[in-house]
Design an enzyme around this catalytic site. Sequence first.
Site, PDB file in Angstrom:
ATOM      1  CD  GLU A  58      -2.612  -1.500   0.006  1.00 28.64           C
ATOM      2  OE1 GLU A  58      -2.975  -0.543  -0.700  1.00 28.64           O
ATOM      3  OE2 GLU A  58      -2.838  -2.680  -0.294  1.00 28.64           O
ATOM      4  CG  HIS A  92      -0.753   1.172  -4.581  1.00 23.34           C
ATOM      5  ND1 HIS A  92      -0.684   1.086  -5.950  1.00 23.34           N
ATOM      6  CD2 HIS A  92      -1.312   0.001  -4.160  1.00 23.34           C
ATOM      7  CE1 HIS A  92      -1.177  -0.084  -6.339  1.00 23.34           C
ATOM      8  NE2 HIS A  92      -1.551  -0.763  -5.280  1.00 23.34           N
TER       9      HIS A  92
END
Length: 941
Positions: free
Chosen positions: A382, A385
């Site tokens: 995550e 990202h």
Amino acid sequence: MANGFYVSKFVAFVGFFFAVAAAATIITLAVVYSNEKSKNVQNEGIASNAITPTGTTAKPMTKTPASNEIWDKYRLPRNLVPEHYNVDLRPILTKNEKGLYIFRGVSKVYFTCMIATQYVIIHSNKLNYTKDLLLTDANNNVIPIKKHFFAEKTNYLILELNEQLQAQKNYILSTEYDGELADDLEGFYRSEYVEDGETKIIATTQMQALDARKAFPCFDEPALKATFNITIRHKPDYVALSNMNPIDVSNETWNAETWQVTKFAQSVKMSTYLVAFIVSQFSPAGNETVKANIWGRKKAIVDEKQGDYALDKTGLILEFLQDYYNYSYPLPKSDQVALPDFSAGAMENWGLVTYRDTALLYDPNESSIGNKERVVTVIAHELAHQWFGNLVTIRWWNDLWLNEGFASYVEYLGADYAEDTWNIKDLAVLNDIHRVMAVDALASSHPLTSKEEDVNTPEDISALFDSITYSKGASVIRMLSSFLTEELFKTGLQAYLKKHAFDNTVYYELWESLQEAYDNEANRVYLPATIGDIMDTWVLQMGFPVVTINTTDGSLTQKHFLLDPTSVVNHTSPYNYTWFVPISFVTNSSVEGHVWLTQETGMNSSFHLTGDNDWLLANINVTGYYRVNYDDRNWDRLLQQLENNHTVIPVINRAQIIDDSFNLARAQIISTTRALQTTRFLSKDKYMKQQVEPLFWHFNTTTNNFKDRPETLTEQYNEINAVSMACSYGIAECEQLVTELFQEWKNTKINKIHPNLRSTIYCNAIAQGGEDEWNFLWEQFNTTTNAQEADKLRAALACSKEPFILNRLLEYSLDPNKIRRQDTLSTITNVANNVVGQNLAWDFIRANWKTLVDNIGGGMSFGNVISGVSRRFNTDFDLQQLQDFKKFNTDNNIGFGTATLTLEQAIEKTRANIVWVKQNKDAVQNWFEGAMGHRDENTHI
């Protein structure tokens, strides 16, 4: 039926046997990240005091679709471009008189008219507009609205105007509305948990891919980036979070009560699917140095310190990524939140990352080594990202693979930096490459990317969140980084991020930045074509090749690898199913090299071996996304080397040899007995002498009767595999270990089972026991406050051998008061994984298919339930049932939601299984009898 059962058991045995073989060579079984996405579609949620807007009714009106109307197209027209949003929300976390939880919203969207138009078309889904819509220009002049209406199919609110908006002029759409805080895990939704006997409510978000429109009217496409000012109104005993930091907190009186108003700083320019806000009574664990916070339930964060591990690793991973990208973290803070109800594993909302709590919290007293690995890898995914995906974003969802594939690759790099003794990068082979090849070898697979115009509907988009996108994407990017070299790859990547920051791209713009870096590198490696030409062969066509190397003459060939070579491929290929294949190799005489196979056939003198004992091994460490086959002579010599001294072969390639050979046998390229021969060397390996029992005793001895843990990550995984397999095949000492540990827990109410072994101990205890044991575990499931422990318990409940108990669990799966909606699919799949439960789960799915489609059918991983229940199908009867299932639900317009492709793949795999069993049943039976020296009566082939 009995015959199908026993054949299925045999097929399952072969699969499990070689999973353990891979683990015994230190390439361990990896954690499978669940992406189940539950959905409870509700059409209510209208506030009791809703005001009917002028010219419409309170409830949305659906315009009859007409193919020539712009609002019946799923893509927005490009007349209007958003610049900024003001979104002011009041989630009301108590039920109204209708028993619903609602939120109230006030929104302003500032946009520019690029092409003159008489329509304002904006996304809106399940929002009830409580006051007249107001459209003004930049000078606050009101633009008259002739009428407004809704296109339900495309989720549009359409304003028809009396006159055209002017090109290059700015306008503002102001709205007030109500929406329901449903428990459907989409948009702005409700989550609940119990703490200290009190039920607590959370208002939280999940906007990806198409659900920001359920929270506020917006231009809900990734390319239409804008800035956001978010204001949240909430009770004073709650805390509000959003993408940015709060800049002002004040009080107001509303409905004779004191409310708090939290205003957040204006966001950077970003896509709507990354917008997030949460209202909760969570507590933080913080680190001012890295400006990071881990949020979750007070008991978990404050009392049990379950956020400390994630907080520590967040700082390390952010440190790594800033260096890797050569770009400072783009936001002033990083909040990460553990949610009890969440559809995916995690979501990369910019600055406010949300997680299923099992993917963020870690309790050393309750969490296993697998839980720990999952936490660090998901955090790394995550946070990767935050730059790749958030800072630079795909233009449209057809390129989703670039976002997710890249993050799925970089997660190993970030996790490796944070846990530098784990050798976690090696797990990519099992977690991603071997996993996705099983799907990509099907004729019903699909390319990584497609044309924008071919991805339109919500179902089209949700279906892209599959293993091809994540795992194949990661595999081909890993291959690209390998043949370019990691340093050159990083240089090009850094240029790409700098060039396209806060903008949108298509996949080939990454190739362009990498090519520019390659062209500027003096000591660059040889490439047979441009990076774009090479990579397009992997991106624009489905599947992958099997490369056959003939060491008797040095010839090479490549061929599209299909599990069933007689199947008809769904997609045409622009390259006639040939690839630019990077082949790394080594020989027993220590000759190493890299060559390219650019056509269907080729020759290379390095592959021509003349010595009596010479052998060649290709695809070193499986950096390439392809399978390898050899001539018989080279196979014989490789296998002899493995038996003589297996350590000469790189550890990852020992697993590769087994995995490649069995899949080559499935595809009828080599014989099944040849594949079975590749396992003989395991008798020489450190962790497995001849069968599972010695492996069990090895760990029994080295861990003080399973009281202590091995030191390394891979050894801990191997210990888990040893116990699991020993119990699965009825080794008495393992069954005794299970009984003693479980009964001690049951009698004393003190659980002394180590978290690493709990899943295995729980499952086998339930399998050996009856209703009393199951009820005890069900009670523990309902009382534990640790989400990871709850997952272990819930999975074990599906291990019962009693059909009536399994049917009970299946019924519970549809009751959100017993099983959370996010866990519906995985609970059904858990039952299907049990041989006793497979037919029960299949019957349950067929009987409740419409309910599943209506409630969950749009979920990103809805197909998991089909692939899970059908994975052992291998008879004509199984195939007929699948085909009847498809026909019935097609004829009755029920459909399959996002499981449409998975159903086709299940039919294809069942056909292949039927052929394999018929062709190989006797040969495999005879081989095992010869290898083991006796007949295993339990297989009953």
